[in-house]
Design a protein around this motif. Structure first.
Motif, PDB file in Angstrom:
ATOM      1  N   ASP A 194      56.413  65.875  75.581  1.00  0.00           N
ATOM      2  CA  ASP A 194      55.483  65.424  74.545  1.00  0.00           C
ATOM      3  C   ASP A 194      54.900  64.049  74.881  1.00  0.00           C
ATOM      4  O   ASP A 194      53.723  63.780  74.592  1.00  0.00           O
ATOM      5  CB  ASP A 194      56.186  65.389  73.195  1.00  0.00           C
ATOM      6  CG  ASP A 194      56.597  66.780  72.712  1.00  0.00           C
ATOM      7  OD1 ASP A 194      56.092  67.776  73.274  1.00  0.00           O
ATOM      8  OD2 ASP A 194      57.438  66.859  71.797  1.00  0.00           O
ATOM      9  N   ARG A 195      55.707  63.184  75.493  1.00  0.00           N
ATOM     10  CA  ARG A 195      55.199  61.864  75.905  1.00  0.00           C
ATOM     11  C   ARG A 195      54.105  62.018  76.958  1.00  0.00           C
ATOM     12  O   ARG A 195      53.066  61.343  76.901  1.00  0.00           O
ATOM     13  CB  ARG A 195      56.342  61.006  76.463  1.00  0.00           C
ATOM     14  CG  ARG A 195      55.918  59.571  76.815  1.00  0.00           C
ATOM     15  CD  ARG A 195      56.935  58.862  77.672  1.00  0.00           C
ATOM     16  NE  ARG A 195      56.997  59.406  79.022  1.00  0.00           N
ATOM     17  CZ  ARG A 195      56.101  59.123  79.985  1.00  0.00           C
ATOM     18  NH1 ARG A 195      55.067  58.330  79.731  1.00  0.00           N
ATOM     19  NH2 ARG A 195      56.232  59.641  81.177  1.00  0.00           N
TER      20      ARG A 195
ATOM     21  N   ASP B 197      50.875  63.171  75.391  1.00  0.00           N
ATOM     22  CA  ASP B 197      50.181  62.065  74.737  1.00  0.00           C
ATOM     23  C   ASP B 197      49.540  61.128  75.761  1.00  0.00           C
ATOM     24  O   ASP B 197      48.442  60.600  75.522  1.00  0.00           O
ATOM     25  CB  ASP B 197      51.149  61.295  73.842  1.00  0.00           C
ATOM     26  CG  ASP B 197      51.658  62.131  72.676  1.00  0.00           C
ATOM     27  OD1 ASP B 197      51.037  63.168  72.379  1.00  0.00           O
ATOM     28  OD2 ASP B 197      52.680  61.751  72.079  1.00  0.00           O
TER      29      ASP B 197
ATOM     30  N   THR C  90      45.585  60.157  75.929  1.00  0.00           N
ATOM     31  CA  THR C  90      45.163  58.757  75.925  1.00  0.00           C
ATOM     32  C   THR C  90      44.244  58.445  77.098  1.00  0.00           C
ATOM     33  O   THR C  90      43.299  57.660  76.966  1.00  0.00           O
ATOM     34  CB  THR C  90      46.398  57.834  75.956  1.00  0.00           C
ATOM     35  OG1 THR C  90      47.196  58.091  74.791  1.00  0.00           O
ATOM     36  CG2 THR C  90      46.006  56.372  75.980  1.00  0.00           C
TER      37      THR C  90
ATOM     38  N   ARG D 200      47.515  69.701  75.138  1.00  0.00           N
ATOM     39  CA  ARG D 200      48.439  70.186  74.117  1.00  0.00           C
ATOM     40  C   ARG D 200      48.917  71.602  74.452  1.00  0.00           C
ATOM     41  O   ARG D 200      50.095  71.943  74.271  1.00  0.00           O
ATOM     42  CB  ARG D 200      47.778  70.133  72.733  1.00  0.00           C
ATOM     43  CG  ARG D 200      47.568  68.706  72.214  1.00  0.00           C
ATOM     44  CD  ARG D 200      47.058  68.674  70.790  1.00  0.00           C
ATOM     45  NE  ARG D 200      45.671  69.099  70.681  1.00  0.00           N
ATOM     46  CZ  ARG D 200      44.623  68.266  70.743  1.00  0.00           C
ATOM     47  NH1 ARG D 200      44.821  66.976  70.917  1.00  0.00           N
ATOM     48  NH2 ARG D 200      43.396  68.722  70.627  1.00  0.00           N
TER      49      ARG D 200
END
Length: 312
Positions: free
Chosen positions: A280-281, A284, A288, A305
């Protein structure tokens, strides 16, 4: 369009792109001889078609096409570049499945090429898919600029060869204990390096190739590489998690093979829950990296995702 709308639209866009890639691959692997060719051996071509057609999410060409779309590039050219990446990816699967490599009997719910044909034919089919990938990339139909075509071929070669996918496969075999001396246990940095080469490099290159097709400047290419690097890593961690949690029916291939072979994964290094947090990091981090591209990059964010949340 909101992130939720992009996520809802993603399956349709993925399917449309997969259909377009499938049709293009079908033409590229036609039984009719191409310009300047002497002959296309029927058995070899049938094995190539078995390895390349009829399955897969076609995520790599999707990344090529969607990235190229950011810069207003020709979709036809982006599809050709995406098809080249997919041909190379399919070659790697044919060879990875061989008895001397991962020794898999099924791929995408079907017999692997060496099972459907024989081992020698599978080796040659992989060789031919690899070579065809660079033929397609170097063709003027893919881009009118010879300089751009050279950059595309260079990007694909670096991602797929000695310090990329092939090198990563060698590290993977060594980690299994194939060679003397006996390997030391892989630490987390070793696992990340291996995965960045074996899986991540070609996913990152798919994004970079889309940027090159679209004429992206240096700053944009740098951001795209950061996105591609994070997506590739997230995709691989998700794959490690699926190898533990998914059923063979969901994946269309055997599961739990990593643990059976003693392969180092981030699940084994971090534990399942920490691996999920890292997945999940990375998702993200990928999102970004696209901050400078605005709403137009919504589908690439949705792809990040998707790569992290996939179930097959």
């Amino acid at each position: 369009m909101s992130s939720a709308h992009h996520d809802e639209a993603l399956p349709t866009r993925l399917a449309r792109n997969a259909d377009a890639i499938e049709a293009l691959l079908d033409r590229l692997l036609s039984f009719e001889d191409g310009p300047g060719e002497i002959a296309r051996p029927e058995r070899l071509l049938a094995a190539m078609r078995h390895g390349a057609l009829g399955g897969g999410k076609r995520l790599r060409p999707f990344l090529v096409v969607e990235t190229a779309r950011l810069f207003g590039a020709s979709e036809a050219q982006a599809l050709r570049a995406g098809a080249a990446v997919e041909l190379l990816h399919c070659y790697s699967l044919v060879h990875d499945d061989l008895p001397s490599m991962d020794d898999d009997d099924t791929r995408r719910g079907r017999p692997t090429v060496h099972k459907a044909f024989d081992e020698a034919t599978a080796i040659l089919a992989g060789d031919a898919l690899l070579t065809l990938a660079f033929e397609v990339m170097a063709d003027p139909e893919t881009h009118r600029s010879g300089e751009v075509r050279a950059a595309l071929a260079l990007c694909l070669a670096r991602a797929s060869g000695l310090a990329g996918m092939v090198g990563g496969q060698m590290l993977d075999l060594a980690a299994e204990g194939r060679f003397e001396p006996a390997p030391r246990a892989l630490g987390e940095p070793d696992i990340r390096r291996l995965q960045a080469m074996k899986t991540g490099a070609l996913l990152r290159a798919s994004v970079e190739i889309g940027g090159l097709i679209g004429g992206a400047d240096a700053a944009a290419l740098d951001a795209l590489r950061r996105y591609g690097r994070a997506v590739g890593a997230a995709f691989q961690v998700a794959d490690d998690i699926l190898d533990v949690e998914a059923t063979p029916e969901e994946l269309g291939k055997a599961t739990a093979k990593d643990a059976d072979k003693g392969k180092g994964t981030l699940v084994s290094a971090l534990g399942l829950e920490a691996a999920k947090r890292e997945r999940d990091r990375l998702r993200d981090e990928a999102i970004t990296a696209l901050a400078g591209f605005g709403e137009e990059a919504g589908m690439l964010r949705a792809a990040a995702r998707f790569a992290a949340a996939r179930r097959s």
